[in-house]
Enzyme design. Structure first.
Site, PDB file in Angstrom:
ATOM      1  N   GLU A  41       0.848  -1.184   0.000  1.00 41.10           N
ATOM      2  CA  GLU A  41       0.000   0.000   0.000  1.00 41.10           C
ATOM      3  C   GLU A  41       0.891   1.245   0.000  1.00 41.10           C
ATOM      4  O   GLU A  41       1.981   1.245   0.567  1.00 41.10           O
ATOM      5  CB  GLU A  41      -0.857  -0.016   1.268  1.00 41.10           C
ATOM      6  CG  GLU A  41      -1.725   1.204   1.498  1.00 41.10           C
ATOM      7  CD  GLU A  41      -2.407   1.187   2.860  1.00 41.10           C
ATOM      8  OE1 GLU A  41      -3.462   1.821   2.985  1.00 41.10           O
ATOM      9  OE2 GLU A  41      -1.879   0.546   3.808  1.00 41.10           O
ATOM     10  N   LYS A 111      -9.687   1.208  -1.603  1.00 42.12           N
ATOM     11  CA  LYS A 111      -9.802   0.753  -0.220  1.00 42.12           C
ATOM     12  C   LYS A 111     -11.151   1.138   0.394  1.00 42.12           C
ATOM     13  O   LYS A 111     -11.527   2.310   0.426  1.00 42.12           O
ATOM     14  CB  LYS A 111      -8.656   1.359   0.587  1.00 42.12           C
ATOM     15  CG  LYS A 111      -8.515   0.845   2.013  1.00 42.12           C
ATOM     16  CD  LYS A 111      -7.293   1.483   2.667  1.00 42.12           C
ATOM     17  CE  LYS A 111      -7.056   1.017   4.077  1.00 42.12           C
ATOM     18  NZ  LYS A 111      -5.878   1.689   4.675  1.00 42.12           N
ATOM     19  N   CYS A 148      -4.671  -3.392   3.662  1.00 36.89           N
ATOM     20  CA  CYS A 148      -4.309  -3.042   5.027  1.00 36.89           C
ATOM     21  C   CYS A 148      -5.464  -3.178   6.017  1.00 36.89           C
ATOM     22  O   CYS A 148      -5.835  -4.267   6.407  1.00 36.89           O
ATOM     23  CB  CYS A 148      -3.706  -1.634   5.031  1.00 36.89           C
ATOM     24  SG  CYS A 148      -2.677  -1.267   6.479  1.00 36.89           S
TER      25      CYS A 148
END
Length: 261
Positions: A41, A111, A148
């Site tokens: 990321e 995300k 994440c």
């Protein structure tokens, strides 16, 4: 499917990060036969200080970062997944790009779960993505994408599996701190066990982040793991491992609470 995970520590200099990626990827060769390369990321540009405005540094999907990733994908004849900040008219997205061996952008994942936890407020600087699982075929295998903090939400991993994923890829910049390495390993292992999938996690290293990029098999065993310094982790993911795990442990088939939509 042969995979390679690049662990690095990105800077707040986008050009320097492009040079860093190309120098690390130079350690790989087309003859290695790698099907998938995963970068962390925010490889394009680090998050920086909590008050750093990410909008001015965000890039379009045809900008310098993706162009560099495309050139490397063509050179290695592989698919590359990498994290960037994607430009919009307002706040940017925290985006994963998937670039194929032909250099073409094959998929994006924005995300969903922004890191509003442990004292951080990612939502003040970034937009959340659409609530929809993204699964892309790589080397004949269905691969699901998450980023994440998404790892802390098991329903996303399950949605990816319900959409066909047999491998889940997790680029991350997992902030270091008390309990964080234990959480990282435990959550990655849990997602593998409960979904009987391979989990491939590429994290940023260095002083700020946890590092410990790793590969977990469908039984929950860690196949290989880095420490905190820059590293390349390689592994071979056997589709038969998924089939065997699901035969011995048919927990997905035994579910009584099914998806509602």
């Amino acid at each position: 499917m042969r995979v390679a995970l690049l662990q690095l520590a990105a800077d707040i200099d986008s050009a320097a990060n492009r040079d860093l990626v190309t120098s690390q990827l130079a350690e790989l060769d087309v003859d290695d036969g790698i099907d998938l390369v995963v970068l962390p990321e925010a490889t394009m540009h680090d998050f920086g200080a909590p008050d750093l405005d990410l909008a001015p540094i965000a890039e379009p999907l045809d900008g310098p970062f993706v162009q560099m990733i495309a050139a490397e994908a063509v050179r290695l004849r592989t698919t590359i997944v990498a994290g960037m900040f994607e430009r919009t008219d307002g706040l940017p997205f925290n985006t994963l790009v998937v670039v194929g061996p032909d250099g073409q952008l094959r998929a994006t994942y924005r995300k969903i779960h922004l890191y509003d936890s442990f004292g951080y407020k990612e939502s003040e600087r970034l937009l959340p993505g659409e609530i929809a699982p993204v699964v892309v075929e790589i080397a004949g295998r269905p691969v699901g994408l998450m980023t994440c903090y998404d790892l802390r939400f098991p329903e996303l991993a399950r949605a990816l599996v319900d959409a066909g994923a047999e491998t889940i890829v997790v680029p991350a910049a997992w902030v270091a701190g008390e309990h964080k390495l234990d959480h990282w390993r435990t959550l990655l292992t849990a997602r593998a066990i409960e979904n009987t999938v391979h989990v491939v996690a590429a994290g940023q290293g260095g002083d700020r982040y946890t590092g410990h990029s790793l590969v977990v098999d469908p039984w929950g065993s860690i196949v290989d793991e880095a420490a905190s310094e820059p590293a390349i982790v390689q592994a071979v993911l056997d589709a038969d491992d998924v089939a065997k795990a699901r035969s011995v442990n048919p927990s997905l088939a035994n579910r009584r609470i099914k998806p509602t939509s």
